[in-house]
Design a protein around this motif. Structure first.
Motif, PDB file in Angstrom:
ATOM      1  N   GLN A  79       0.834  -1.203   0.000  1.00 29.75           N
ATOM      2  CA  GLN A  79       0.000   0.000   0.000  1.00 29.75           C
ATOM      3  C   GLN A  79       0.870   1.256   0.000  1.00 29.75           C
ATOM      4  N   VAL A  80       1.944   1.214   0.770  1.00 27.81           N
ATOM      5  CA  VAL A  80       2.872   2.351   0.808  1.00 27.81           C
ATOM      6  C   VAL A  80       3.519   2.539  -0.562  1.00 27.81           C
ATOM      7  N   MET A  81       3.863   1.440  -1.207  1.00 31.89           N
ATOM      8  CA  MET A  81       4.468   1.496  -2.541  1.00 31.89           C
ATOM      9  C   MET A  81       3.522   2.165  -3.541  1.00 31.89           C
ATOM     10  N   PHE A  82       2.264   1.750  -3.543  1.00 27.14           N
ATOM     11  CA  PHE A  82       1.310   2.334  -4.485  1.00 27.14           C
ATOM     12  C   PHE A  82       1.077   3.815  -4.172  1.00 27.14           C
ATOM     13  N   MET A  83       1.047   4.166  -2.891  1.00 28.36           N
ATOM     14  CA  MET A  83       0.898   5.565  -2.507  1.00 28.36           C
ATOM     15  C   MET A  83       2.105   6.378  -2.976  1.00 28.36           C
ATOM     16  N   TYR A  84       3.277   5.784  -2.877  1.00 27.07           N
ATOM     17  CA  TYR A  84       4.493   6.479  -3.309  1.00 27.07           C
ATOM     18  C   TYR A  84       4.404   6.858  -4.787  1.00 27.07           C
ATOM     19  N   TYR A  85       4.019   5.914  -5.632  1.00 26.12           N
ATOM     20  CA  TYR A  85       3.940   6.218  -7.062  1.00 26.12           C
ATOM     21  C   TYR A  85       2.746   7.112  -7.385  1.00 26.12           C
ATOM     22  N   ALA A  86       1.713   7.061  -6.553  1.00 24.91           N
ATOM     23  CA  ALA A  86       0.569   7.950  -6.751  1.00 24.91           C
ATOM     24  C   ALA A  86       0.954   9.405  -6.510  1.00 24.91           C
ATOM     25  N   LEU A  87       1.801   9.644  -5.509  1.00 30.32           N
ATOM     26  CA  LEU A  87       2.170  11.012  -5.148  1.00 30.32           C
ATOM     27  C   LEU A  87       3.402  11.514  -5.896  1.00 30.32           C
ATOM     28  N   SER A  88       4.261  10.609  -6.331  1.00 30.97           N
ATOM     29  CA  SER A  88       5.495  11.034  -6.998  1.00 30.97           C
ATOM     30  C   SER A  88       5.246  11.463  -8.442  1.00 30.97           C
ATOM     31  N   ASN A  89       4.121  11.001  -9.011  1.00 31.88           N
ATOM     32  CA  ASN A  89       3.788  11.310 -10.412  1.00 31.88           C
ATOM     33  C   ASN A  89       4.848  10.810 -11.390  1.00 31.88           C
ATOM     34  N   MET A  90       5.619   9.826 -10.968  1.00 32.10           N
ATOM     35  CA  MET A  90       6.594   9.210 -11.858  1.00 32.10           C
ATOM     36  C   MET A  90       5.955   7.997 -12.535  1.00 32.10           C
ATOM     37  N   PRO A  91       6.420   7.645 -13.733  1.00 35.02           N
ATOM     38  CA  PRO A  91       5.889   6.441 -14.392  1.00 35.02           C
ATOM     39  C   PRO A  91       6.112   5.213 -13.515  1.00 35.02           C
ATOM     40  N   ALA A  92       5.106   4.388 -13.420  1.00 34.94           N
ATOM     41  CA  ALA A  92       5.220   3.190 -12.583  1.00 34.94           C
ATOM     42  C   ALA A  92       6.171   2.188 -13.226  1.00 34.94           C
ATOM     43  N   PRO A  93       7.208   1.750 -12.527  1.00 28.63           N
ATOM     44  CA  PRO A  93       8.115   0.723 -13.053  1.00 28.63           C
ATOM     45  C   PRO A  93       7.478  -0.656 -12.866  1.00 28.63           C
ATOM     46  N   TYR A  94       6.687  -1.072 -13.828  1.00 30.80           N
ATOM     47  CA  TYR A  94       5.868  -2.277 -13.672  1.00 30.80           C
ATOM     48  C   TYR A  94       6.696  -3.515 -13.330  1.00 30.80           C
ATOM     49  N   ASP A  95       7.828  -3.667 -13.992  1.00 34.93           N
ATOM     50  CA  ASP A  95       8.658  -4.850 -13.739  1.00 34.93           C
ATOM     51  C   ASP A  95       9.130  -4.875 -12.286  1.00 34.93           C
ATOM     52  N   GLU A  96       9.594  -3.746 -11.796  1.00 36.88           N
ATOM     53  CA  GLU A  96      10.082  -3.671 -10.420  1.00 36.88           C
ATOM     54  C   GLU A  96       8.950  -3.898  -9.419  1.00 36.88           C
ATOM     55  N   ILE A  97       7.797  -3.289  -9.688  1.00 37.38           N
ATOM     56  CA  ILE A  97       6.648  -3.465  -8.801  1.00 37.38           C
ATOM     57  C   ILE A  97       6.200  -4.922  -8.790  1.00 37.38           C
ATOM     58  N   ALA A  98       6.161  -5.544  -9.968  1.00 40.37           N
ATOM     59  CA  ALA A  98       5.708  -6.933 -10.069  1.00 40.37           C
ATOM     60  C   ALA A  98       6.619  -7.879  -9.290  1.00 40.37           C
ATOM     61  N   LYS A  99       7.909  -7.613  -9.294  1.00 39.76           N
ATOM     62  CA  LYS A  99       8.847  -8.467  -8.562  1.00 39.76           C
ATOM     63  C   LYS A  99       8.572  -8.435  -7.064  1.00 39.76           C
ATOM     64  N   THR A 100       8.086  -7.312  -6.585  1.00 44.89           N
ATOM     65  CA  THR A 100       7.771  -7.182  -5.165  1.00 44.89           C
ATOM     66  C   THR A 100       6.357  -7.648  -4.857  1.00 44.89           C
ATOM     67  N   TYR A 101       5.453  -7.396  -5.779  1.00 41.75           N
ATOM     68  CA  TYR A 101       4.017  -7.577  -5.547  1.00 41.75           C
ATOM     69  C   TYR A 101       3.533  -8.995  -5.839  1.00 41.75           C
ATOM     70  N   SER A 102       4.184  -9.690  -6.792  1.00 43.86           N
ATOM     71  CA  SER A 102       3.704 -10.996  -7.241  1.00 43.86           C
ATOM     72  C   SER A 102       4.746 -12.083  -7.006  1.00 43.86           C
ATOM     73  N   ASP A 103       4.397 -13.056  -6.174  1.00 49.57           N
ATOM     74  CA  ASP A 103       5.294 -14.194  -5.949  1.00 49.57           C
ATOM     75  C   ASP A 103       5.490 -14.987  -7.239  1.00 49.57           C
ATOM     76  N   GLU A 104       4.412 -15.139  -7.996  1.00 46.45           N
ATOM     77  CA  GLU A 104       4.478 -15.908  -9.234  1.00 46.45           C
ATOM     78  C   GLU A 104       5.441 -15.269 -10.227  1.00 46.45           C
TER      79      GLU A 104
END
Length: 249
Positions: A79-104
């Motif tokens: 939740q903190v991660m998503f809030m960070y990208y919501a407030l930073s207005n930076m493009p979401a690094p999907y690959d990096e987020i997925a590595k943290t967010y998805s075990d699969e």
């Protein structure tokens, strides 16, 4: 971004100093000396705490009238991660987020499977970021038997342990993104003048029974230098294990 903000605040302090400075003979007779003391000084530019305070003053502020029911609970680093990208207005690094967010996604080494998983995850990630942008009022729950110091009879208050702007909070499921406050000094202690209530709280502390503390806050900004969300504390409540409110401020 952070350095630019601090530089802008430093420049503002210099101009404020120039605008507010007066020669002694220009000060009207009987003018309060406190007015001169309130003006920023050049020494403030070398004081990190003064600069941080000035930076915090430029951040957006929450509405104190917001009902507690409008605050959403934060209990995950995701939740903190998503809030960070919501407030930073930076493009979401999907690959990096997925590595943290998805075990699969993290476990597979098959690049085709990774691409398929990432494609499926992107709408969910976008939705979480959009939801965080519209949900800046948050509440963080802590439970411990050492939340407070013992009762201060002179101040008639219980000081909160480790509650300051130079500390940060993280969650074990994703510790890369953290939370910190910008005004913790305004909520340093629970004022408890009622002796019966003070005795009750002291009883919990002396018996080392856990207490709960709810910190209601407004997410003001994202600091890209350390992936940290800056929170303006709006309200703090102390509760017992059954959820009964013992003190608040």
């Amino acid at each position: 971004m952070k350095n630019t903000t601090i530089l802008a605040v430093q420049i503002a302090l210099v101009f404020s100093l120039a605008a507010c400075s007066k020669k002694p003979e220009e000060t009207p007779a009987g003018a309060p000396a406190a007015a001169a003391d309130a003006a920023p000084s050049l020494a403030d530019l070398q004081n990190p705490q003064a600069v941080n305070k000035a930076v915090a003053a430029t951040l957006p502020k929450g509405d104190p009238a917001t009902p507690l029911s409008a605050y959403r609970k934060i209990d995950s680093g995701h939740q903190v991660m998503f809030m960070y990208y919501a407030l930073s207005n930076m493009p979401a690094p999907y690959d990096e987020i997925a590595k943290t967010y998805s075990d699969e996604y993290r476990r597979t080494s098959d690049s085709f499977k990774q691409r398929d998983i990432l494609k499926a995850l992107q709408p969910r990630i976008d939705g979480e970021i959009a939801g965080a942008k519209n949900g800046r009022y948050v509440v963080v729950d802590q439970q411990d038997s050492r939340l407070l110091q013992r009762y201060d009879f002179e101040k008639k208050a219980f000081a909160i342990n480790d509650f300051s702007d130079d500390r940060y909070t993280f969650f074990n499921d994703n510790s890369q993104y953290t939370l910190a406050t910008t005004n913790a000094a305004d909520f340093a202690a629970f004022k408890v003048s009622d002796e019966a209530k003070a005795r009750e709280i002291e009883g919990y502390l002396s018996a080392y029974k856990p207490l709960r503390m709810e910190t209601y806050a407004y997410a003001q900004d994202a600091d890209p230098s350390n992936r940290r969300i800056k929170l303006q504390v709006m309200k703090v409540r102390l509760l017992d294990a059954r959820g009964t409110v013992l003190a608040e401020m």
